[in-house]
Design a protein around this motif. Sequence first.
Motif, PDB file in Angstrom:
ATOM      1  N   ILE A 185      34.023  40.546  41.430  1.00 25.64           N
ATOM      2  CA  ILE A 185      34.364  39.465  40.495  1.00 25.64           C
ATOM      3  C   ILE A 185      33.530  38.245  40.887  1.00 25.64           C
ATOM      4  O   ILE A 185      33.554  37.807  42.033  1.00 25.64           O
ATOM      5  CB  ILE A 185      35.865  39.093  40.578  1.00 25.64           C
ATOM      6  N   GLY A 237      33.869  40.956  36.394  1.00 23.29           N
ATOM      7  CA  GLY A 237      34.802  39.927  35.943  1.00 23.29           C
ATOM      8  C   GLY A 237      34.258  38.588  36.414  1.00 23.29           C
ATOM      9  O   GLY A 237      33.411  38.542  37.323  1.00 23.29           O
ATOM     10  N   PRO A 254      36.430  40.582  31.659  1.00 22.17           N
ATOM     11  CA  PRO A 254      37.489  39.605  31.928  1.00 22.17           C
ATOM     12  C   PRO A 254      36.918  38.284  32.448  1.00 22.17           C
ATOM     13  O   PRO A 254      36.122  38.284  33.389  1.00 22.17           O
ATOM     14  CB  PRO A 254      38.354  40.282  33.000  1.00 22.17           C
ATOM     15  N   ASN A 278      40.721  39.212  26.828  1.00 22.54           N
ATOM     16  CA  ASN A 278      39.927  39.285  28.064  1.00 22.54           C
ATOM     17  C   ASN A 278      39.604  37.896  28.629  1.00 22.54           C
ATOM     18  O   ASN A 278      39.337  37.755  29.816  1.00 22.54           O
ATOM     19  CB  ASN A 278      38.631  40.073  27.848  1.00 22.54           C
ATOM     20  N   ALA A 282      43.440  41.606  36.576  1.00 21.07           N
ATOM     21  CA  ALA A 282      42.067  41.904  36.154  1.00 21.07           C
ATOM     22  C   ALA A 282      41.499  43.056  36.971  1.00 21.07           C
ATOM     23  O   ALA A 282      40.819  43.945  36.429  1.00 21.07           O
ATOM     24  CB  ALA A 282      41.203  40.662  36.303  1.00 21.07           C
TER      25      ALA A 282
END
Lengths: 231, 86
Positions: free
Chosen positions: A3, A43, A80, A187, A224
Amino acid sequence: MRIGVVTFPGSLDDRDAGRAIRLAGGEPVALWHGDHDLQGVEGIVLPGGFSYGDYLRAGAIAARSPIMTEVVDAANRGLPVLGICNGFQMLTEAHLLPGGLIRNEKGSFVCRDQTLRVESSSTQWTSAFTEGEEIVIPLKNGEGGFIADTETVARLEGEGRVAFRYLGYNPNGSVRDIAGIANERGNVVGLMPHPEHAVEPGFGPDTRAAMRSGVDGLRIFRSALEGVLAA
Amino acid sequence: MPTIVVDVMPKAELLDPQGKAVAGALARLGSSRFSGVRIGKRFELTVDGAVDDAVLDEVRGIAASLLSNSVIEDVVGIRVQEEAAR
């Protein structure tokens, strides 16, 4: 699960967000506002702070940074994307989320442990919660009053896109006590309170069980991560 | 060099906490005839060269897309201010 956390000039909570991602079981990747490279992350978190000193409007200049071209593309592809505080302001300025955030109703900066109700568990950042669940995470902002025209607010409410609502006390005069919202696809989520500050026992809000033991923010990041794993 | 002035105000229907604070201060200072204060922004864009319709069109675009956010603000004026007038 990687992420990305974007650092802008004036970001403050980028490292906290990275730490939260790690504690939630993911791998944080530092991204830079001036790049055009998302480094293949799955993400993205736009962290809190005061990018560009809130000049022009909070989040306005950061929302037009080079990397935001890629962030907008990724969001439109369904990746996301979470905007926290200043990141939420950026998401509205980038038109990824409707409405806007204005100076707090009472004019003062507010810093408190805030009770929220999770209104929707069908977004990619709230799927680990039960709808109606009450959580406590810190809030700290001067320009957190969410506003939108009546039609937009009605659509957000009607489509179940109010993700979080202030409970007990509305700290900034947000319309209908809205603390966080999602896009149509679920999202992209933006919220004013800071889940990354409630992820580790000893450093979170007080709970009935023990002082500073609140870790309600962790599940926002887990939502997420679990969603990406399941996809 | 000519300057283009762009004025932006918070939307009339929105609470303007800054204006409200100033209005409160005025009342405390004895200026009681003013029932309200609203605070906006003034941008001065210095133009390198003459101002023609193309420049004004560009400024209208910038005013709508960057200098203001139509969710919370209105562009209330765009005008050219010649150097002699300043």
